[in-house]
Design an enzyme around this catalytic site. Structure first.
Site, PDB file in Angstrom:
ATOM      1  N   GLY A  75     -13.015 -30.991  34.857  1.00 22.13           N
ATOM      2  CA  GLY A  75     -12.846 -31.755  36.130  1.00 22.13           C
ATOM      3  C   GLY A  75     -11.556 -31.793  36.306  1.00 22.13           C
ATOM      4  N   ASN A  76     -10.948 -32.624  37.180  1.00 24.99           N
ATOM      5  CA  ASN A  76      -9.577 -32.568  37.868  1.00 24.99           C
ATOM      6  C   ASN A  76      -9.269 -34.042  37.833  1.00 24.99           C
ATOM      7  OD1 ASN A  76      -9.798 -33.401  40.470  1.00 24.99           O
ATOM      8  ND2 ASN A  76     -11.245 -31.533  40.654  1.00 24.99           N
ATOM      9  N   ARG A  77      -7.875 -34.173  38.395  1.00 24.73           N
ATOM     10  CA  ARG A  77      -7.375 -35.588  38.195  1.00 24.73           C
ATOM     11  C   ARG A  77      -7.449 -36.348  39.680  1.00 24.73           C
ATOM     12  NH1 ARG A  77      -4.936 -36.538  33.688  1.00 24.73           N
ATOM     13  NH2 ARG A  77      -4.180 -34.564  32.213  1.00 24.73           N
ATOM     14  N   SER A  78      -7.999 -35.749  40.770  1.00 23.66           N
ATOM     15  CA  SER A  78      -8.280 -36.594  41.863  1.00 23.66           C
ATOM     16  C   SER A  78      -8.726 -37.787  41.926  1.00 23.66           C
ATOM     17  CB  SER A  78      -9.043 -35.740  42.735  1.00 23.66           C
ATOM     18  OG  SER A  78      -9.134 -36.421  44.151  1.00 23.66           O
ATOM     19  N   ALA A  99     -10.836 -32.613  46.007  1.00 23.55           N
ATOM     20  CA  ALA A  99     -10.583 -31.627  45.008  1.00 23.55           C
ATOM     21  C   ALA A  99     -11.732 -30.781  44.583  1.00 23.55           C
ATOM     22  CB  ALA A  99      -9.649 -32.106  43.986  1.00 23.55           C
TER      23      ALA A  99
END
Ligand code: CTP
Ligand code: CA
Length: 228
Positions: free
Chosen positions: A33-36, A100
């Site tokens: 995943g990502n930090r958005s 994102a």
């Protein structure tokens, strides 16, 4: 164009906004995943609704209450986001990709939880490319539909932004200036919005709502141009 001066200038319009960050499953309990946070996308949805638009918010893994006045569609992965965005885009006047989207996903989803093997190191996770939703929107747009992307660039912000705008076939690209004294995870944002028509709109550091209003100002101007 004065921000907010247009009132309900998006009345009768349908807009689609994507927000958050996709998660790409490795096995039933793990993901890439990502930090958005989803804050910018939610601000876009809120401000569009306040300006009178019918809003479809395609939201990936966001821990925020659904904005009033928006129809929120929850998705997990990039492929799910693609399906939801393209379905809603079929009737949309504008699509804004603030999410994102993971560029890659694990090539093989493991249907059961990956277990540690005694005395052995884990194998690598092979990745494959995800579909580029924004590029697909740019290629398959309805006549007059306005397509907007977001990008964070660290170097050669304008040159990279221009190249990305052209590559994606978008009308507008909101380029966040990410650098030494401009940090992630803040409630505010500074950006430059590049237009396929060569325009360039500097947005000073301010609330994500303020950037959202500028985006809708630019979208509304383009919608007006094509429908008159
Ligand atoms: N985007 C998308 N689908 C993807 C990847 C990105 O729709 N698979 C969208 C994002 O939502 C954003 C825009 O494309 O609006 C730009 O994303 P960005 O990550 O900056 O561009 P990429 O083309 O993925 O290029 P790179 O990450 O290599 O800079
Ligand atoms: Ca990317």
């Amino acid at each position: 164009l004065a921000r907010g001066s247009a009132g309900r200038d998006l009345a009768g319009r349908h807009v689609v906004v994507s927000a958050g960050g996709t998660r790409e499953a490795i096995d039933p309990v793990r993901f890439i995943g990502n930090r958005s946070s989803g804050l910018q996308g939610y601000a876009l949805a809120r401000t569009a609704a306040a300006r009178g638009a019918r809003v479809t918010l395609v939201s990936a893994n966001v821990a925020l209450p659904g904005p009033a006045g928006a129809e929120t569609v929850a998705v997990g992965s990039a492929e799910q986001m693609r399906e939801a965005v393209l379905a809603a885009a079929g009737s949309a006047d504008a699509v804004v990709m603030a999410a994102a989207v993971a560029d890659f996903r694990p090539a093989d989803y493991r249907g059961s939880k990956i277990k540690k093997a005694e005395g052995a190191e884990p194998g690598p996770i092979r990745l494959v490319k995800n579909p580029d939703i924004l590029a697909e929107l740019g290629r398959n747009r309805r006549p007059g539909q306005v397509v907007v992307g977001f990008a964070a660039e660290t170097d050669d912000v304008l040159a990279n932004g221009r190249a990305k705008l052209a590559r994606k076939g978008s009308d507008l690209l909101v380029v966040n200036e990410v650098g030494e004294n401009l940090t992630f995870g803040r409630p505010d944002n500074a950006a430059v919005v590049l237009g396929a028509d060569g325009s360039r709109t500097e947005v000073p550091r301010g609330a994500k709502e303020a950037l959202a209003e500028v985006v809708w100002d630019l979208v509304a101007a383009r919608l007006e141009r094509t429908s008159s």
